[in-house]
Design a protein around this motif. Structure first.
Motif, PDB file in Angstrom:
ATOM      1  N   UNK A 183       6.498   6.846   9.940  1.00  0.00           N
ATOM      2  CA  UNK A 183       5.203   7.314   9.445  1.00  0.00           C
ATOM      3  C   UNK A 183       4.524   6.298   8.538  1.00  0.00           C
ATOM      4  N   UNK A 184       5.300   5.672   7.677  1.00  0.00           N
ATOM      5  CA  UNK A 184       4.713   4.678   6.769  1.00  0.00           C
ATOM      6  C   UNK A 184       4.137   3.502   7.545  1.00  0.00           C
ATOM      7  N   UNK A 185       4.885   3.016   8.520  1.00  0.00           N
ATOM      8  CA  UNK A 185       4.406   1.892   9.322  1.00  0.00           C
ATOM      9  C   UNK A 185       3.160   2.282  10.109  1.00  0.00           C
ATOM     10  N   UNK A 186       3.197   3.425  10.763  1.00  0.00           N
ATOM     11  CA  UNK A 186       2.047   3.870  11.560  1.00  0.00           C
ATOM     12  C   UNK A 186       0.823   4.132  10.684  1.00  0.00           C
ATOM     13  N   UNK A 187       1.029   4.739   9.537  1.00  0.00           N
ATOM     14  CA  UNK A 187      -0.090   5.014   8.629  1.00  0.00           C
ATOM     15  C   UNK A 187      -0.714   3.712   8.148  1.00  0.00           C
TER      16      UNK A 187
ATOM     17  N   UNK B 141       0.812  -1.217   0.000  1.00  0.00           N
ATOM     18  CA  UNK B 141       0.000   0.000   0.000  1.00  0.00           C
ATOM     19  C   UNK B 141       0.850   1.275   0.000  1.00  0.00           C
ATOM     20  N   UNK B 142       2.102   1.154  -0.408  1.00  0.00           N
ATOM     21  CA  UNK B 142       3.052   2.265  -0.294  1.00  0.00           C
ATOM     22  C   UNK B 142       2.565   3.543  -0.969  1.00  0.00           C
ATOM     23  N   UNK B 143       2.013   3.454  -2.166  1.00  0.00           N
ATOM     24  CA  UNK B 143       1.546   4.655  -2.865  1.00  0.00           C
ATOM     25  C   UNK B 143       0.409   5.332  -2.097  1.00  0.00           C
TER      26      UNK B 143
END
Length: 140
Positions: free
Chosen positions: A89-93, A61-63
């Motif tokens: 931030x990416x992990x938390x999001x 879901x990176x994008x």
């Protein structure tokens, strides 16, 4: 290994991933899981599964994750955010949007604790503000 330790490891892999090609994603996690298996007695199968789900979930879901982060910042883009903070931030999001089994308070607290350990003194406040906006977008 606790879930906090697992999240720290995932953040480290996401940090490394920013310097590699997509093809290296499997190698990065493979190396870390090999280290865990070599040092553990096999009782952490649930944690290993958690690491795999979270890591591959972020990459899948990176994008969308980066879009949520970009929409949640003022005068910042993903490309300008420090790589350690970006991994956090990416992990938390990912957890906020795709993991309904983890309360938002826990996600934010874990992100802030990891930021305190791995990033600058200003990072927890920066990350907290962005994650607050991410939550508003997700719930809004």
């Amino acid at each position: 290994m606790t879930r906090r330790n697992a999240r720290e490891l995932i953040m480290q892999m996401l940090y490394e991933y920013t310097f590699h090609n997509e093809e290296d994603a499997d190698r990065l996690i493979g190396e870390k899981l090999s280290e865990i298996r070599a040092n553990e007695d096999g009782s952490n199968k649930a944690v290993i599964k958690f690491i795999e789900e979270e890591y591959y979930g972020v990459l899948e879901h990176l994008d969308e994750i980066d879009e949520l982060i970009n929409k949640s910042t003022q005068h910042w883009t993903v490309s300008r955010i420090a790589k350690v903070d970006l991994g956090i931030l990416r992990l938390a999001t990912y957890e906020l949007k795709w993991r309904s089994d983890v309360p938002h308070k826990v996600v934010v607290n874990e992100a802030l604790e990891i930021a305190k350990a791995y990033s600058t003194d200003k990072s927890p406040q920066f990350i907290n503000g962005i994650l607050g906006n991410v939550i508003k977008l997700i719930e809004g």
